[in-house]
Design a protein around this motif. Structure first.
Motif, PDB file in Angstrom:
ATOM      1  N   CYS A   1       0.873  -1.179   0.000  1.00 58.28           N
ATOM      2  CA  CYS A   1       0.000   0.000   0.000  1.00 58.28           C
ATOM      3  C   CYS A   1       0.905   1.221   0.000  1.00 58.28           C
ATOM      4  O   CYS A   1       0.793   2.079  -0.860  1.00 58.28           O
ATOM      5  CB  CYS A   1      -0.896  -0.023   1.236  1.00 58.28           C
TER       6      CYS A   1
ATOM      7  N   ARG B   1       3.529  -1.589  -7.591  1.00 57.73           N
ATOM      8  CA  ARG B   1       2.761  -0.473  -7.053  1.00 57.73           C
ATOM      9  C   ARG B   1       3.358  -0.075  -5.702  1.00 57.73           C
ATOM     10  O   ARG B   1       4.056  -0.866  -5.056  1.00 57.73           O
ATOM     11  CB  ARG B   1       1.272  -0.796  -6.902  1.00 57.73           C
TER      12      ARG B   1
ATOM     13  N   LYS C   1       0.244   9.110   0.589  1.00 54.34           N
ATOM     14  CA  LYS C   1      -0.946   8.337   0.939  1.00 54.34           C
ATOM     15  C   LYS C   1      -2.091   9.248   1.364  1.00 54.34           C
ATOM     16  O   LYS C   1      -1.931  10.063   2.274  1.00 54.34           O
ATOM     17  CB  LYS C   1      -0.638   7.376   2.103  1.00 54.34           C
TER      18      LYS C   1
ATOM     19  N   HIS D   1      -8.508  -3.400  -1.901  1.00 52.67           N
ATOM     20  CA  HIS D   1      -9.381  -2.410  -1.258  1.00 52.67           C
ATOM     21  C   HIS D   1     -10.851  -2.845  -1.307  1.00 52.67           C
ATOM     22  O   HIS D   1     -11.616  -2.541  -0.404  1.00 52.67           O
ATOM     23  CB  HIS D   1      -9.203  -1.033  -1.893  1.00 52.67           C
TER      24      HIS D   1
ATOM     25  N   GLU E   1      -2.447  -5.408  -3.404  1.00 56.44           N
ATOM     26  CA  GLU E   1      -1.530  -5.019  -2.339  1.00 56.44           C
ATOM     27  C   GLU E   1      -0.892  -6.259  -1.709  1.00 56.44           C
ATOM     28  O   GLU E   1      -1.571  -7.257  -1.427  1.00 56.44           O
ATOM     29  CB  GLU E   1      -2.266  -4.200  -1.273  1.00 56.44           C
TER      30      GLU E   1
ATOM     31  N   ASP F   1      -2.895  -0.615   5.556  1.00 56.58           N
ATOM     32  CA  ASP F   1      -3.635  -1.688   4.875  1.00 56.58           C
ATOM     33  C   ASP F   1      -3.010  -3.087   4.955  1.00 56.58           C
ATOM     34  O   ASP F   1      -3.093  -3.875   3.997  1.00 56.58           O
ATOM     35  CB  ASP F   1      -3.866  -1.311   3.397  1.00 56.58           C
TER      36      ASP F   1
ATOM     37  N   GLN G   1      -5.347  -6.333   4.359  1.00 55.11           N
ATOM     38  CA  GLN G   1      -5.754  -6.706   2.994  1.00 55.11           C
ATOM     39  C   GLN G   1      -4.551  -7.022   2.102  1.00 55.11           C
ATOM     40  O   GLN G   1      -4.721  -7.297   0.917  1.00 55.11           O
ATOM     41  CB  GLN G   1      -6.587  -5.582   2.376  1.00 55.11           C
TER      42      GLN G   1
HETATM   43 MN    MN Z   1      -4.095   0.712   0.374  1.00 55.10          MN
END
Ligand code: MN
Ligand code: PEP
Length: 357
Positions: free
Chosen positions: A103, A127, A132, A292, A318, A329, A332
């Motif tokens: 993330c 990524r 953020k 997400h 992620e 995050d 996830q």
């Molecule tokens: Mn994220």
């Protein structure tokens, strides 16, 4: 645009409609229906004329638009798919494209560890958020320029492309409280291969135009995420804003929408059905974010498979080397083993010939 006159409309009212059409520089054609109701078709480009401009006139029963409001991104024929190129990488073509990474970029050690296993899975795009957008002002807001430099180093070391989010035109304060010299968008454009525009900015139309303006010359693609409470039409019109402002290289990314669902089970509701709609309505590549949209790493494999089966051109996932201690995050973020399995299974599914694309 079609104007349906009311049954009892008068000659004068019809004439007023013709005059108003003429005042917009447009022409008309009248169809005399067997029911005695006249239908007036407007000929020409009506994209800048609102339906209400005619609907308010006396004797008008209804006005319907027949052309799509998103004219540039509209899929004119089934075979009209846009391929977005990032160097030698084709997005929206035959192969599924996976983009994966943390993330947020947290440290050199974290990013290099993740970049190594991302590349090891055969994934081409890393990524990672250097900036953020956090709901709480107390949360970690990214390493900023330092994070971008780390992404560039990972790109060099592993031959990856990098995607990172531009959160706006503001300047970022480093952890020592010093303001960066350039604004976030200017910094991101200097480093990114693909600029991500997040869900929160999908409706910042001035920002979308600025992103398009600053990326068009270098042909940097923009990955636009769907706003959590935006309709599909709003999403397509946001993409249209970018295309009109000069950058046609847009990738759409679904990331779950806000519904009545309890966040204990799902952070958002994965809008899988929207993949089929977007692929039909528009010619841009369509990505899905299973991280997400679900909020929990246990759900990411299943939703990734569903997205690929529904015809997604790619996945934005992620992953973290130490999810339990991630700054953002972690719940996830899939592990390296889970990521490898998703990539392998997604490629298998894509090539088996039963996906809707
Ligand atoms: Mn994220
Ligand atoms: C992200 O991808 O890191 C992100 C912030 O996503 P979204 O804009 O969809 O919330």
């Amino acid at each position: 645009m079609i104007i349906h006159m009311a049954k009892n409309s008068t000659k004068e009212q019809r004439q007023a409609v013709f005059d108003r059409i003429g005042s917009c520089g447009l022409k008309h054609e009248v169809i005399h229906g067997s029911t005695g109701i006249d239908v007036i078709g407007i000929l020409g480009d009506t994209s800048s004329v609102e339906e209400s401009f005619f609907a308010e006139l006396g004797g008008v029963a209804r006005v319907t638009r027949v052309t799509k409001p998103y004219r540039r991104v509209f899929r004119k024929v089934p075979s009209d798919s846009k391929i977005v190129r990032v160097g030698d990488l084709e997005i929206g073509g035959r192969d599924l494209v996976v983009m994966a990474g943390p993330c947020s970029v947290e440290s050199e050690q974290q990013l290099m560890t993740i970049a190594a296993y991302v590349a090891g899975c055969g994934i081409k795009v890393l990524r990672g958020g250097a900036y953020k957008p956090r709901t709480s002002p107390y949360s970690f807001s990214g390493l900023g320029l330092e994070g971008l430099k780390l992404l560039a180093r990972a790109r060099e070391k592993h031959g990856l492309k990098i995607i990172t989010e531009a959160t706006g035109l503001h300047r970022h304060a480093t952890k020592d409280g010093v303001m960066e010299e350039k604004n976030v968008l200017e910094n991101v454009i200097e480093y990114a291969d693909i600029v991500q525009v997040g869900a929160r900015n999908m409706k910042s139309y001035g920002f979308l135009q600025e992103v398009a303006r600053l990326t068009r010359e270098k042909k940097i693609p923009i990955l636009l995420k769907r706003g959590e409470s935006s309709t599909i039409e709003d999403f397509l019109l946001a993409a249209e804003h970018i295309v009109i402002a000069g950058n046609p290289n847009v990738i759409l990314c679904l990331r779950g929408i806000r519904t009545f669902e309890d966040t204990g089970f799902q952070r958002y509701t994965p809008d899988i059905g929207a993949i089929a709609v977007l692929k039909r309505e528009c010619n841009l590549p369509v990505f899905f974010d299973p991280s997400h949209s679900t909020g929990y790493r246990e759900n990411v494999h299943a939703v990734s498979m569903a997205a690929v089966a529904a015809g997604a051109d790619g996945l934005l996932i992620e992953t973290h080397n130490d999810p339990a201690n991630a700054l953002c995050d972690g719940e996830q973020s899939v592990t390296s083993e889970q990521l490898a399995k998703i990539k392998k299974d997604a490629d298998l599914l894509r090539t088996c010939g039963i996906c809707s694309n």
